[in-house]
Design a protein around this motif. Structure first.
Motif, PDB file in Angstrom:
ATOM      1  N   ARG A  54       3.784  -1.267   2.783  1.00  0.00           N
ATOM      2  CA  ARG A  54       3.158  -0.044   2.739  1.00  0.00           C
ATOM      3  C   ARG A  54       1.890  -0.487   2.089  1.00  0.00           C
ATOM      4  O   ARG A  54       1.881  -1.038   0.899  1.00  0.00           O
ATOM      5  CB  ARG A  54       3.714   1.308   1.766  1.00  0.00           C
ATOM      6  CG  ARG A  54       3.005   2.356   1.757  1.00  0.00           C
ATOM      7  CD  ARG A  54       3.587   3.324   0.906  1.00  0.00           C
ATOM      8  NE  ARG A  54       2.835   4.442   0.744  1.00  0.00           N
ATOM      9  CZ  ARG A  54       2.985   5.498  -0.121  1.00  0.00           C
ATOM     10  NH1 ARG A  54       3.934   5.554  -0.908  1.00  0.00           N
ATOM     11  NH2 ARG A  54       1.924   6.542  -0.260  1.00  0.00           N
ATOM     12  N   VAL A  55       0.577   0.155   2.720  1.00  0.00           N
ATOM     13  CA  VAL A  55      -0.611  -0.314   2.141  1.00  0.00           C
ATOM     14  C   VAL A  55      -1.307   1.179   1.654  1.00  0.00           C
ATOM     15  O   VAL A  55      -1.384   2.042   2.614  1.00  0.00           O
ATOM     16  CB  VAL A  55      -1.717  -1.100   3.109  1.00  0.00           C
ATOM     17  CG1 VAL A  55      -3.168  -1.126   2.625  1.00  0.00           C
ATOM     18  CG2 VAL A  55      -1.038  -2.357   3.622  1.00  0.00           C
ATOM     19  N   ASP A  56      -1.749   1.207   0.463  1.00  0.00           N
ATOM     20  CA  ASP A  56      -2.280   2.153  -0.135  1.00  0.00           C
ATOM     21  C   ASP A  56      -3.543   1.869  -0.881  1.00  0.00           C
ATOM     22  O   ASP A  56      -3.614   1.345  -1.961  1.00  0.00           O
ATOM     23  CB  ASP A  56      -1.310   3.004  -1.211  1.00  0.00           C
ATOM     24  CG  ASP A  56      -1.727   4.080  -1.828  1.00  0.00           C
ATOM     25  OD1 ASP A  56      -2.500   4.898  -0.871  1.00  0.00           O
ATOM     26  OD2 ASP A  56      -1.308   4.777  -2.841  1.00  0.00           O
ATOM     27  N   GLU A  57      -4.569   2.085  -0.011  1.00  0.00           N
ATOM     28  CA  GLU A  57      -5.923   1.621  -0.577  1.00  0.00           C
ATOM     29  C   GLU A  57      -5.701   0.192  -0.850  1.00  0.00           C
ATOM     30  O   GLU A  57      -5.894  -0.804   0.254  1.00  0.00           O
ATOM     31  CB  GLU A  57      -6.498   2.519  -1.827  1.00  0.00           C
ATOM     32  CG  GLU A  57      -6.656   3.786  -1.327  1.00  0.00           C
ATOM     33  CD  GLU A  57      -7.345   4.716  -2.481  1.00  0.00           C
ATOM     34  OE1 GLU A  57      -7.705   4.122  -3.395  1.00  0.00           O
ATOM     35  OE2 GLU A  57      -7.284   5.820  -2.335  1.00  0.00           O
ATOM     36  N   SER A  58      -6.137  -0.432  -1.922  1.00  0.00           N
ATOM     37  CA  SER A  58      -5.838  -1.860  -2.346  1.00  0.00           C
ATOM     38  C   SER A  58      -4.666  -2.290  -2.735  1.00  0.00           C
ATOM     39  O   SER A  58      -4.477  -3.528  -3.096  1.00  0.00           O
ATOM     40  CB  SER A  58      -7.299  -2.129  -3.186  1.00  0.00           C
ATOM     41  OG  SER A  58      -6.829  -1.821  -4.246  1.00  0.00           O
TER      42      SER A  58
END
Length: 122
Positions: A54-58
């Motif tokens: 999971r990618v959440d912004e940076s």
């Protein structure tokens, strides 16, 4: 004379469509080993954790669950969007049998790609 030329062109086009894709298909490469070698049992055993990234912004978070009896060494790889932002690779984390592990990584700005690699544990 013109209809014969078109018929020949159409026949050639159909032949190319039917013949060329078969040649372009990739074929699986199976290693040839002798029966009874020590590596046969290890290579036939199921292996590999199921991972969700999971990618959440940076920030990047990966959860890997190993449903198999052998350990799996998992690494999180994070590739950052900007050239000045350093890409990172995590240290190996052992996901034992029926175990779920969490891996974290980040970039200063945007994340271009993130993935998990696997290695057989001993």
């Amino acid at each position: 004379m013109r209809p014969l030329h078109r018929l020949a062109s159409a026949t050639l086009a159909v032949a190319c469509v039917l013949i060329l894709p078969y040649e372009a298909v990739s074929h699986a490469r199976v290693p040839v080993t002798k029966a009874g070698e020590a590596g046969d049992a290890a290579s036939a055993e199921p292996f590999g954790s199921a991972c969700r990234v999971r990618v959440d912004e940076s920030d990047v978070t990966a959860y890997c669950h190993n449903p198999y009896p052998g350990p799996d060494h998992v690494h999180l790889h994070v590739e950052c969007e900007h050239w000045w932002d350093l890409d990172s690779d995590s240290s190996p984390v052992v996901a034992g049998p029926a175990q779920t592990v969490r891996l974290d990584g980040r970039c200063w700005k945007e994340v271009r790609a993130a993935w998990v690699s696997h290695a057989r544990g001993s």
